[in-house]
Motif scaffolding. Structure first.
Motif, PDB file in Angstrom:
ATOM      1  N   GLU A 162      -1.813  26.202 -17.683  1.00 57.25           N
ATOM      2  CA  GLU A 162      -1.399  25.823 -16.256  1.00 57.25           C
ATOM      3  C   GLU A 162      -1.813  26.356 -14.740  1.00 57.25           C
ATOM      4  O   GLU A 162      -2.503  27.581 -14.898  1.00 57.25           O
ATOM      5  CB  GLU A 162       0.142  25.986 -15.843  1.00 57.25           C
ATOM      6  CG  GLU A 162       1.116  24.777 -15.127  1.00 57.25           C
ATOM      7  CD  GLU A 162       2.290  24.839 -15.334  1.00 57.25           C
ATOM      8  OE1 GLU A 162       2.413  23.545 -16.180  1.00 57.25           O
ATOM      9  OE2 GLU A 162       3.077  25.150 -15.102  1.00 57.25           O
ATOM     10  N   VAL A 163      -2.913  25.307 -14.339  1.00 55.81           N
ATOM     11  CA  VAL A 163      -3.445  25.880 -13.179  1.00 55.81           C
ATOM     12  C   VAL A 163      -3.229  25.618 -11.505  1.00 55.81           C
ATOM     13  O   VAL A 163      -2.066  24.469 -11.849  1.00 55.81           O
ATOM     14  CB  VAL A 163      -5.225  25.224 -12.980  1.00 55.81           C
ATOM     15  CG1 VAL A 163      -5.458  26.122 -14.684  1.00 55.81           C
ATOM     16  CG2 VAL A 163      -5.078  23.930 -13.465  1.00 55.81           C
ATOM     17  N   ALA A 164      -3.269  26.235 -10.935  1.00 57.38           N
ATOM     18  CA  ALA A 164      -3.067  25.911  -9.600  1.00 57.38           C
ATOM     19  C   ALA A 164      -3.202  24.457  -9.495  1.00 57.38           C
ATOM     20  O   ALA A 164      -4.688  23.950  -9.339  1.00 57.38           O
ATOM     21  CB  ALA A 164      -3.740  26.513  -8.405  1.00 57.38           C
ATOM     22  N   GLY A 172     -10.498  20.039 -17.701  1.00 54.27           N
ATOM     23  CA  GLY A 172      -9.931  18.450 -18.578  1.00 54.27           C
ATOM     24  C   GLY A 172      -8.377  18.264 -18.017  1.00 54.27           C
ATOM     25  O   GLY A 172      -8.454  19.595 -18.224  1.00 54.27           O
ATOM     26  N   ILE A 173      -7.352  17.842 -17.191  1.00 54.99           N
ATOM     27  CA  ILE A 173      -6.378  17.409 -17.355  1.00 54.99           C
ATOM     28  C   ILE A 173      -5.636  16.455 -17.853  1.00 54.99           C
ATOM     29  O   ILE A 173      -6.315  15.477 -18.085  1.00 54.99           O
ATOM     30  CB  ILE A 173      -6.262  17.429 -15.651  1.00 54.99           C
ATOM     31  CG1 ILE A 173      -6.586  18.538 -14.666  1.00 54.99           C
ATOM     32  CG2 ILE A 173      -4.459  17.812 -15.514  1.00 54.99           C
ATOM     33  CD1 ILE A 173      -6.243  20.199 -15.052  1.00 54.99           C
ATOM     34  N   PRO A 197      -7.739  16.319  -7.622  1.00 57.55           N
ATOM     35  CA  PRO A 197      -6.351  16.424  -7.388  1.00 57.55           C
ATOM     36  C   PRO A 197      -5.143  15.531  -6.799  1.00 57.55           C
ATOM     37  O   PRO A 197      -4.909  15.721  -7.726  1.00 57.55           O
ATOM     38  CB  PRO A 197      -6.222  17.789  -6.496  1.00 57.55           C
ATOM     39  CG  PRO A 197      -7.779  18.175  -6.032  1.00 57.55           C
ATOM     40  CD  PRO A 197      -8.781  17.006  -6.299  1.00 57.55           C
ATOM     41  N   ALA A 198      -5.570  14.377  -6.208  1.00 59.33           N
ATOM     42  CA  ALA A 198      -4.258  13.665  -5.947  1.00 59.33           C
ATOM     43  C   ALA A 198      -4.399  12.615  -7.338  1.00 59.33           C
ATOM     44  O   ALA A 198      -3.328  12.326  -7.255  1.00 59.33           O
ATOM     45  CB  ALA A 198      -5.406  12.714  -4.678  1.00 59.33           C
ATOM     46  N   GLU A 199      -5.587  12.618  -7.644  1.00 56.53           N
ATOM     47  CA  GLU A 199      -5.529  12.027  -9.503  1.00 56.53           C
ATOM     48  C   GLU A 199      -5.103  12.275 -10.565  1.00 56.53           C
ATOM     49  O   GLU A 199      -5.118  12.335 -11.901  1.00 56.53           O
ATOM     50  CB  GLU A 199      -6.856  10.989  -9.737  1.00 56.53           C
ATOM     51  CG  GLU A 199      -6.756   9.993  -8.858  1.00 56.53           C
ATOM     52  CD  GLU A 199      -8.476   9.074  -8.226  1.00 56.53           C
ATOM     53  OE1 GLU A 199      -9.245  10.449  -9.728  1.00 56.53           O
ATOM     54  OE2 GLU A 199      -8.932   8.903  -7.347  1.00 56.53           O
ATOM     55  N   LEU A 204      -1.723  20.739 -16.740  1.00 56.46           N
ATOM     56  CA  LEU A 204      -2.551  20.899 -17.840  1.00 56.46           C
ATOM     57  C   LEU A 204      -3.491  21.626 -17.685  1.00 56.46           C
ATOM     58  O   LEU A 204      -4.239  20.098 -17.965  1.00 56.46           O
ATOM     59  CB  LEU A 204      -1.479  20.586 -18.415  1.00 56.46           C
ATOM     60  CG  LEU A 204      -0.194  20.949 -18.230  1.00 56.46           C
ATOM     61  CD1 LEU A 204       0.415  20.208 -19.380  1.00 56.46           C
ATOM     62  CD2 LEU A 204       0.363  22.405 -18.951  1.00 56.46           C
ATOM     63  N   ALA A 205      -4.615  22.510 -18.286  1.00 53.16           N
ATOM     64  CA  ALA A 205      -5.866  22.753 -17.766  1.00 53.16           C
ATOM     65  C   ALA A 205      -6.171  22.479 -19.257  1.00 53.16           C
ATOM     66  O   ALA A 205      -5.755  23.625 -19.626  1.00 53.16           O
ATOM     67  CB  ALA A 205      -6.513  23.427 -16.749  1.00 53.16           C
TER      68      ALA A 205
END
Ligand code: G1P
Length: 297
Positions: A162-164, A172-173, A197-199, A204-205
Motif C-alpha cells: 500500500e502506498v500514499a 502499477g495499481i 491519483p484521481a483515476e 495497492l501498488a
C-alpha cells in the motif's frame, strides 16, 4: 516447484544521474552490498536455483559481481586479509546464472519476453533488479507467493504494497475484486500502470515481485506500447485478466517494505535504513545521526 527467476536489469537509470552515468543502478550500494546482490540473495533464500538476468549496454559489472574471482581471493590470502573472504561468501550461493541482453529499450514487458526460452513451460518468478524486499532482503514473501500459485489455479501472483495516494502515479495499481487482507491472496479485476491519483482504483501498488505461468508470454506478444511508449508488463497482466485468467495479489507482510532504488529519494531512504540498522555499524551510526539532527535544527 518454482526454481527459475528472471531479473530484469536493463533499465537506463536516468532518474539517478549522475550516479548511473557509467555504472548500473543495480550496482549502487545500499549499506554494504549492491542492490542486485540483495535481490539474488533473496531469490536464493526463497528456493530459486536458476536466475536469468536480462541485461543491456553498460551492465557487465553485474555479471562480474557474481563471478568467483580467484585473483581477488589469492590477494586477500597473500595480504593476510582472510577475514574479508567472508564478504565473498555470496559467490558460492547455490545458484546458476544466465544472461541475455534486451536488444532495444522497449520496456519491462519486452525485457520479460526475452525469458521465454529460459522459462520453458514452467512457472517462474520475476524480481525487478532495482527493488529490495524487506530490510537486508530477509523476506520470505516470494515463498508465500509460490505457495499461493501452486495452491490454486491462476496465471499470475503479484506482490503489492500500500502506498500514499500521491505515490500511485509511480506504480502499477490494482483494482481488487476481493478484499486485500493481510496474508490472504485476493483476486485482481484490473491493473493500471501509473494512473493519475484521481483515476487510481486503490492504493495497492505492484511491489516488484511476480510469479507467472508461461501464458504471460503470449500476452506479452499481444501487448502494444502503453505508458511512456513502452511494452508494459502491467498491460500484459491486464490482457490475461481480460482473457478470463485468474490473477491473484498478495500484500507484503506487515513490517516488510519494498525498497525502490529507482530515484534518489527512495534510494537515499533505503541507504539510510540499511546503514542505520547494519548489525556492525548501525549502533554507532544511529548515535552519529542523533547528534547530527540535534545540531541547531
Ligand atoms: C515497474 C512496473 C510497475 C511497478 C514498479 C515497481 O515500474 O512497471 O508496475 O509498480 O516497477 O515494482 P518502474 O519502476 O520500472 O517504472
Amino acid at each position: 516447484m518454482i526454481t527459475n527467476a528472471v531479473v530484469p536489469v536493463a533499465g537506463l537509470g536516468t532518474r539517478l544521474l549522475p550516479a548511473t552515468k557509467s555504472q548500473p543502478k543495480e550496482m549502487l550500494p545500499v549499506g554494504k552490498r549492491p542492490v542486485v546482490q540483495y535481490v539474488v540473495e533473496e531469490l536464493a533464500r526463497n528456493g530459486i536455483s536458476r536466475i536469468l538476468l536480462i541485461t543491456g549496454p553498460g551492465k557487465t559489472s553485474i555479471e562480474n559481481h557474481f563471478d568467483v574471482d580467484p585473483v581477488l581471493i589469492r590477494h586477500l590470502r597473500e595480504t593476510n586479509k582472510e577475514e574479508l573472504l567472508a564478504e565473498l561468501e555470496f559467490e558460492r550461493a547455490d545458484v546458476r546464472f544466465f544472461y541475455t541482453r534486451q536488444k532495444m529499450q522497449r520496456g519491462l514487458g519486452d525485457a520479460v519476453l526475452h525469458a521465454e526460452e529460459f522459462a520453458g513451460h514452467e512457472p517462474f518468478a520475476v524480481a525487478l533488479g532495482d527493488s529490495i524486499i524487506g530490510r537486508h532482503a530477509q523476506s520470505l514473501a516470494l515463498s508465500h507467493m509460490k505457495e499461493v500459485y501452486l495452491a490454486q489455479p491462476c496465471a499470475a501472483v503479484v506482490a503489492f504494497e500500500e502506498v500514499a495516494a500521491d505515490q500511485v502515479q509511480h506504480y502499477g495499481i490494482a483494482d481488487p475484486a476481493t478484499p486485500p487482507g493481510d496474508g490472504e491472496a485476493f483476486m485482481i479485476r484490473d491493473l493500471i500502470e501509473k494512473p493519475d491519483p484521481a483515476e487510481a482504483p486503490s492504493r495497492l501498488a505492484v511491489a516488484a515481485r511476480y510469479i507467472f505461468s508461461e501464458r504471460i508470454f503470449a500476452a506479452l506478444r499481444e501487448t502494444r506500447p502503453g505508458k511512456g511508449g513502452e511494452i508494459q508488463l502491467t498491460d500484459a497482466i491486464r490482457l490475461l485478466i481480460r482473457g478470463g485468467e485468474r490473477v491473484l495479489g498478495v500484500k507484503l507482510p506487515p513490517g516488510e517494505r519494498r525498497y525502490d532504488i529507482g530515484n534518489f529519494e527512495s534510494y537515499f531512504k533505503a541507504f539510510l535504513d540499511f546503514a542505520l540498522f547494519d548489525p556492525e555499524y548501525g549502533p554507532e551510526l544511529r548515535e552519529y545521526a542523533r547528534g547530527l539532527l540535534g545540531e541547531g535544527r
